[in-house]
Design an enzyme around this catalytic site. Structure first.
Site, PDB file in Angstrom:
ATOM      1  N   SER A 277       0.824  -1.198   0.000  1.00 37.46           N
ATOM      2  CA  SER A 277       0.000   0.000   0.000  1.00 37.46           C
ATOM      3  C   SER A 277       0.858   1.247   0.000  1.00 37.46           C
ATOM      4  O   SER A 277       2.021   1.229   0.418  1.00 37.46           O
ATOM      5  CB  SER A 277      -0.896   0.016   1.227  1.00 37.46           C
ATOM      6  OG  SER A 277      -0.082   0.207   2.369  1.00 37.46           O
ATOM      7  N   LYS A 278       0.250   2.299  -0.467  1.00 40.12           N
ATOM      8  CA  LYS A 278       0.912   3.588  -0.567  1.00 40.12           C
ATOM      9  C   LYS A 278       1.373   4.079   0.802  1.00 40.12           C
ATOM     10  O   LYS A 278       2.375   4.764   0.913  1.00 40.12           O
ATOM     11  CB  LYS A 278      -0.092   4.578  -1.143  1.00 40.12           C
ATOM     12  CG  LYS A 278       0.474   5.473  -2.194  1.00 40.12           C
ATOM     13  CD  LYS A 278      -0.619   6.322  -2.751  1.00 40.12           C
ATOM     14  CE  LYS A 278      -0.026   7.467  -3.517  1.00 40.12           C
ATOM     15  NZ  LYS A 278      -1.014   8.315  -4.115  1.00 40.12           N
ATOM     16  N   ARG A 279       0.587   3.689   1.807  1.00 38.21           N
ATOM     17  CA  ARG A 279       0.897   4.184   3.144  1.00 38.21           C
ATOM     18  C   ARG A 279       2.275   3.737   3.620  1.00 38.21           C
ATOM     19  O   ARG A 279       2.928   4.405   4.385  1.00 38.21           O
ATOM     20  CB  ARG A 279      -0.179   3.752   4.139  1.00 38.21           C
ATOM     21  CG  ARG A 279      -0.797   4.947   4.824  1.00 38.21           C
ATOM     22  CD  ARG A 279      -1.931   4.560   5.732  1.00 38.21           C
ATOM     23  NE  ARG A 279      -3.021   3.924   5.021  1.00 38.21           N
ATOM     24  CZ  ARG A 279      -3.686   2.871   5.467  1.00 38.21           C
ATOM     25  NH1 ARG A 279      -3.359   2.305   6.600  1.00 38.21           N
ATOM     26  NH2 ARG A 279      -4.704   2.378   4.783  1.00 38.21           N
ATOM     27  N   GLY A 281       4.911   3.057   1.640  1.00 41.33           N
ATOM     28  CA  GLY A 281       6.009   3.372   0.721  1.00 41.33           C
ATOM     29  C   GLY A 281       5.466   3.669  -0.653  1.00 41.33           C
ATOM     30  O   GLY A 281       4.263   3.698  -0.850  1.00 41.33           O
TER      31      GLY A 281
END
Ligand code: GLU
Length: 517
Positions: A277-279, A281
């Protein structure tokens, strides 16, 4: 021609290129190349809410950058080189984009008539039906199911409407969708090329929406129609479609079509094993390009996310040609693949090591120019002396080359090359040496270095002369010298640093350090 291998990459233009999507493209491309098949690009832009302007162009740019060349699909004038134009038509929706190939258009929003035609055919054959349920009713239904801890599933409220009722509702302008009528008897199964046999009880399959009220198809309908009409032999896509595939298989059967082969790729995971997930990285290929990772390293790294050649192979570095030669869908893993940035760094470092200093310079300069420490240094040096600056940076790169994970790091760990340093008397001291011993060491180093002419100021000479002077007591001489030149606990060797700095600056730093005693 019957058994021609044809695979497609079917991204949705919803923004950046996710690394997971990029891996799907890469695996499909490798599979096609290895087996003499065709690689096709199809744009799945039927979800109007998720559409982001410019992302179709971005998909083309990233594929072109990676050398993942499609034979058919959308192209721009610029990204056109490798195709021998067969049928080619400009897109009506995206100016400047061309549909190239005999099975176009390759952009789903330009194929709406086709989806409508097949949806109506399914309705006529009793394999699909009109559904007039309002979003409010569906929400209530789902809430009730959730309260009873049931899986969300359409309750077939509209399945048995009469022709008259349907006609009347349509006449009254009621909005409707078309739903698939699942055959709920028995099981549907298929042989996944990666996961083996997948078998699902038909009772568990939902009467999914095929055509939305805005006339756009859902993925459920469009993937089947397009994969069939584009003569796709192998559907290679993400794991999230594993459990829907039986519904698609029923559609193929309802339409009297052959079912293609399926290969569902494993999920990409964060190091803590949650879904990437973007959270945690960056997830966009663009982010890694911008950080200064090499194309070859990104491709190499992504190829290993869920695949390796097996048979005890320990090879980790693969060129695109080697990947094409060795890639095998049967060796793709079922289990999720952990996205380990340290591995990308390592792979990138291997590629950098093989590059010449000139090549590294060409790549690194744009990153260096953005850094404050570099800007100040360059300003102090003055605008005129570009050649001298280049030479200096190349020396820095010669020293950093083997320790560099990415171009954006150049100079970061060795700012002392570019900046004045702060002297710390304690740092200059080797172990428990006294002030007098430390001072003596610096003076010895100074004497040795003073005798080396600018012309003889080579790495080899510096190392030889300083080691000779140090004799048995290497640390006693080399530590204070290194600390005087860098002001750091850790750095490259004093020979390397002195070589980069040059005679004048080296002696001046030693003198500064001596002032502390
Ligand atoms: N448009 C789908 C996605 O981006 C592609 C699925 C497929 O490859 O069939 O997830």
């Amino acid at each position: 021609m019957e058994n021609k291998i044809r695979v497609r990459f079917a991204p949705s233009p919803t923004g950046y290129m996710h690394v997971g999507n990029f891996r799907t493209a890469l695996y499909a491309y490798l599979f096609a190349q290895k087996n003499g098949g065709d690689f096709i690009l199809r744009i799945e832009d039927t979800d109007q809410e998720r559409f982001i302007k410019g992302s179709l162009e971005n998909i083309l740019i990233i594929l072109d950058w990676a050398g993942i060349k499609h034979l058919e699909g959308p192209f721009t004038e610029n990204i056109f080189r490798h195709v021998s134009p067969v049928k080619c038509e400009e897109s009506k929706k995206y100016p400047g984009i061309f549909n190239v190939g005999n099975f176009g258009p390759y952009i789903q929003s330009e194929r709406l008539d086709l989806y409508k035609k097949y949806a109506e055919q399914l309705v006529a054959d009793g394999k699909a039906y009109h559904c007039f349920c309002t979003p409010e009713r569906l929400e209530q239904m789902r809430n009730e199911q959730a309260a009873k801890k049931q899986a969300p599933m359409y309750d077939r409220c509209c399945l048995n409407l009469s022709q008259e009722e349907i006609a009347k509702k349509i006449e009254q302008g009621e909005k409707y969708v078309i739903r698939q009528k699942i055959d709920t008897d028995g099981f549907t199964e298929y042989e996944d090329l990666i996961r083996g046999k997948v078998k699902i009880k038909n009772e568990l399959l939902d009467d999914q929406v095929l055509l939305k009220s805005d006339g756009y198809p859902t993925y459920n309908l469009a993937n089947v129609i397009d994969d069939h009409l584009m003569e796709i032999s192998h559907v290679i896509r993400g794991e999230e479609y594993v459990s829907s595939t039986p519904k698609y298989i029923q559609l193929y059967q309802n339409l009297g079509w052959d079912v293609p082969q399926f290969a569902h790729l494993p999920l990409l995971l964060n190091p803590d094993k949650s879904k990437l997930s973007k959270r945690q990285g960056d997830v966009a290929v663009e982010d890694y390009i911008n950080k200064g990772y090499l194309k070859e390293a990104i491709i190499n790294f992504v190829a290993l996310l869920g695949w390796n050649p097996g048979e005890g192979s320990v090879q980790e570095i693969f060129s695109m040609e080697e990947l094409i030669q060795k890639f095998d869908l049967a060796k793709v893993h079922k289990a999720g693949a952990v996205f380990d940035i340290k591995k990308l760094d390592w792979i990138n470092a291997q590629y950098i090591k093989k590059m010449s200093v000139d090549e590294i310079y060409q790549n690194a300069l744009i990153y260096l120019k953005q850094k404050e420490f570099y800007k100040t240094w360059a300003q102090e040096k003055g605008a005129g002396d570009e050649k001298a600056k280049e030479e200096f940076i190349k020396k820095v790169l010669t020293v950093e080359k083997d320790r560099l994970a990415k171009f954006s790091e150049v100079g970061e760990n060795n700012k002392f090359f570019f900046q004045e340093i702060k002297y710390d008397k304690e740092l200059l001291r080797w172990k428990k040496n006294s002030d007098a011993e430390t001072k003596q060491a610096l003076e010895t180093a100074k004497n040795v270095l003073e005798k080396i002419s600018d012309a003889d100021w080579t790495l080899k000479n510096l190392e030889e002369k300083l080691l000779e002077a140090a004799g048995e007591k290497r640390g006693d001489l080399l530590w204070p010298l290194r600390a005087a030149l860098t002001g750091e606990q850790k750095s490259p060797s004093p020979f390397e640093v002195a070589w980069v700095l040059g005679k004048k600056e080296t002696l001046s730093r030693i003198e500064q350090a001596l002032k502390l005693f």
